[in-house]
Design an enzyme around this catalytic site. Structure first.
Site, PDB file in Angstrom:
ATOM      1  N   GLY A 154       0.827  -1.204   0.000  1.00 32.50           N
ATOM      2  CA  GLY A 154       0.000   0.000   0.000  1.00 32.50           C
ATOM      3  C   GLY A 154       0.865   1.258   0.000  1.00 32.50           C
ATOM      4  O   GLY A 154       1.276   1.703  -1.070  1.00 32.50           O
ATOM      5  N   ASP A 158       6.030  -4.658 -14.980  1.00 30.85           N
ATOM      6  CA  ASP A 158       5.479  -3.750 -13.973  1.00 30.85           C
ATOM      7  C   ASP A 158       6.098  -2.371 -14.131  1.00 30.85           C
ATOM      8  O   ASP A 158       7.321  -2.214 -14.030  1.00 30.85           O
ATOM      9  CB  ASP A 158       5.764  -4.295 -12.570  1.00 30.85           C
ATOM     10  CG  ASP A 158       5.286  -3.369 -11.460  1.00 30.85           C
ATOM     11  OD1 ASP A 158       4.362  -2.571 -11.713  1.00 30.85           O
ATOM     12  OD2 ASP A 158       5.838  -3.452 -10.344  1.00 30.85           O
ATOM     13  N   HIS A 176       3.191  -6.627 -11.602  1.00 29.78           N
ATOM     14  CA  HIS A 176       3.414  -6.226 -10.215  1.00 29.78           C
ATOM     15  C   HIS A 176       3.088  -7.350  -9.236  1.00 29.78           C
ATOM     16  O   HIS A 176       3.779  -7.537  -8.244  1.00 29.78           O
ATOM     17  CB  HIS A 176       2.542  -5.003  -9.925  1.00 29.78           C
ATOM     18  CG  HIS A 176       2.822  -4.321  -8.634  1.00 29.78           C
ATOM     19  ND1 HIS A 176       4.002  -3.661  -8.386  1.00 29.78           N
ATOM     20  CD2 HIS A 176       2.061  -4.175  -7.514  1.00 29.78           C
ATOM     21  CE1 HIS A 176       3.959  -3.134  -7.173  1.00 29.78           C
ATOM     22  NE2 HIS A 176       2.798  -3.440  -6.622  1.00 29.78           N
ATOM     23  N   SER A 199       5.305  -5.169  -3.303  1.00 30.73           N
ATOM     24  CA  SER A 199       4.975  -3.753  -3.409  1.00 30.73           C
ATOM     25  C   SER A 199       5.511  -2.980  -2.198  1.00 30.73           C
ATOM     26  O   SER A 199       6.704  -3.075  -1.895  1.00 30.73           O
ATOM     27  CB  SER A 199       3.466  -3.585  -3.583  1.00 30.73           C
ATOM     28  OG  SER A 199       3.150  -2.286  -4.001  1.00 30.73           O
ATOM     29  N   TYR A 200       4.649  -2.232  -1.492  1.00 25.19           N
ATOM     30  CA  TYR A 200       5.142  -1.468  -0.340  1.00 25.19           C
ATOM     31  C   TYR A 200       5.595  -2.382   0.800  1.00 25.19           C
ATOM     32  O   TYR A 200       6.242  -1.918   1.742  1.00 25.19           O
ATOM     33  CB  TYR A 200       4.090  -0.476   0.162  1.00 25.19           C
ATOM     34  CG  TYR A 200       4.683   0.627   1.009  1.00 25.19           C
ATOM     35  CD1 TYR A 200       5.326   1.710   0.416  1.00 25.19           C
ATOM     36  CD2 TYR A 200       4.641   0.573   2.395  1.00 25.19           C
ATOM     37  CE1 TYR A 200       5.893   2.706   1.185  1.00 25.19           C
ATOM     38  CE2 TYR A 200       5.203   1.561   3.177  1.00 25.19           C
ATOM     39  CZ  TYR A 200       5.836   2.625   2.563  1.00 25.19           C
ATOM     40  OH  TYR A 200       6.416   3.616   3.324  1.00 25.19           O
TER      41      TYR A 200
END
Length: 463
Positions: free
Chosen positions: A80, A381, A433, A175-176
């Site tokens: 996120g 990505d 991603h 991701s985050y």
């Protein structure tokens, strides 16, 4: 390394927390709508209450399909920041997953489910995300606070499941979570050093696995526009203008806004999470790409408009929404929350403080401590391009054990891989991603090889 030291200092707060075990039997899940009955492996779900913090983290654990008593425990985290790890459960590595656009579970076991090899835990954090709860109104969220909360949640988890405390433990995600995971691993290492191996809160951490993860904030800033230029989505003229006016010194904000608007218009309809896949529209907000800042705040190509829904741009993730908001499913999973389940929490996102330059220092620290590390990524990505990881990893000058070369899955070229001393860097050809969502066989082979400490196949006939 300054941010890492500050992170360690913050863990002294944990000494004030008294962890108590709850009965794991109360979390046992007997039936899940849409799944086979009986479920062919044990499932647990519930809340990990963090004492003295007025917060509860929601988790789901799918026990390993093979020898769960001795199988590794793997924690899965989405990023996120402020997005739910249950997305990984519903669409990526869980035992029953939704395909893009599918709204009902088909009851067919995912042949590439990661719980074929491990006891798989999905944890929603920080508190307030998904079904997790902050019982008092929190006014701030940050990388450090999330890390402390995750570590506290893990200690509560292993107190509830002491039979798993000695098993090997890994952290995986994307991701985050490229910020979450190295921070949490470093925190676990600091905690273990403080309490000692004989302490019941010792966590048997062995390694981390991060996909298309944020790591170096400064280099990531221009990585997306570079990706689009090198993949011929925009001409060199516009690329040079963006680099000059948006990322140059001193730069020009008005000119930057102007050229970004041109680039934005050229990229309408492109799925930035996997640029050669379709961009599935949301009928109420067709220009979803313009709202990427809600989920990937480092992504530079944005208009600043506000989206009225939290459906992730270009991705058909309707199955998870339907599943986790089904009252029968919520009851089965012991959810005691009446809120609508959402993939990301905007309120937390707006308050969230991203701290420090990233986690490259944490990777160096963990490598020095001897933990296994896999950095992988899909090569289509544009949001967190794997080229950025290649750049910062090679920039550290680590000794190369196995030079960059091809690897194979099911007889086909799967990507490229390089082995450094304790660190593996791997690309996944044609994946975006969310590698386990769109390239499940390759993702499972990566995971299986990492957990077992075996090399990826470099001969197509041996894959």
């Amino acid at each position: 390394m300054k941010s890492l030291n500050l992170l360690f200092l913050s863990f002294t707060l944990l000494s004030l927390i008294q962890f108590t075990a709850a009965d794991a039997a109360a979390d046992r899940v007997a039936y899940i709508p849409g799944w086979p009955s009986p479920i062919p492996f044990d499932v647990y779900a519930g809340y990990l209450d963090i004492p003295n913090a007025a917060r509860s983290l929601f988790y789901i654990m799918t026990m390993s399909q093979h020898d769960p008593a001795n199988a590794p425990v793997v924690l899965w985290l989405n990023g996120g920041p402020a997005c739910s790890s249950l997305m990984g459960f519903a669409s990526e590595v869980g035992p029953f997953v939704f395909e893009d656009g599918q709204s009902q579970v088909n009851g067919t076991l995912n042949p590439y489910a990661w719980n074929k090899r491990a006891n798989l835990v999905f944890l929603e954090s920080p508190a307030g995300v998904g079904f997790s709860q902050a019982n008092v109104s929190a006014t701030s969220y940050s990388d450090n606070e999330t890390c402390i909360e995750q570590l506290a949640g893990l200690i509560v988890f292993f107190a509830r499941f002491p039979n798993l405390a000695k098993n090997e433990f890994y952290i995986a995600g994307e991701s985050y979570a490229g910020i979450y995971i190295p921070n949490l691993a470093a925190a676990i290492d600091a905690h273990n050093a403080k309490v000692g191996r004989s302490d019941p809160t010792f966590i048997n951490l062995k390694g981390i696995m991060v996909g298309n993860g944020v790591a170096n904030r400064s280099s990531l800033t221009g990585a997306s526009i570079e990706f689009y230029y090198k993949h011929d989505f925009i001409p060199e003229k516009y690329y040079q203008m963006v680099m000059k006016y948006c990322y140059g010194t001193p730069g020009d904000q008005l000119a930057c806004n102007f050229i970004n608007s041109i680039v934005n218009s050229m990229l309408d309809g492109v799925n930035p999470y996997s640029v050669y896949r379709e961009c599935f529209p949301n009928p109420s907000q067709p220009l979803q790409r313009n709202y990427l800042y809600r989920y990937t705040p480092w992504y530079p190509l944005k208009t600043g408009k506000k989206l009225g829904t939290t459906i992730i741009p270009c991705v058909l993730s309707t199955g998870g929404y339907a599943f986790f908001n089904n009252p029968a499913v919520r009851q089965a999973l012991h959810v005691n929350d009446t809120r609508y389940w959402d993939s990301c929490n905007d309120n937390i996102f707006r308050k969230y403080v991203k701290q420090g330059p990233g986690t490259v220092g944490q990777y160096q620290y963990l490598k020095g401590k001897g933990y296994k590390i896999l950095v992988y990524g899909g090569d289509t990505d544009a949001v967190v391009p794997i080229s950025d990881a290649i750049k910062w990893i090679y920039g550290l000058g680590w000794d190369t054990i196995t030079p960059y070369g091809p690897w194979y899955c099911d007889g086909q070229l799967a990507g490229w891989t390089a082995q450094f001393d304790g660190v593996n860097l791997t690309t996944v050809r044609g994946a975006g991603h969310m590698v386990p969502q769109w390239s499940r066989p390759q993702a499972f082979l990566l995971f299986d090889s990492f957990i077992n400490g075996t090399a990826l196949p470099t001969d197509p006939l041996a894959s």
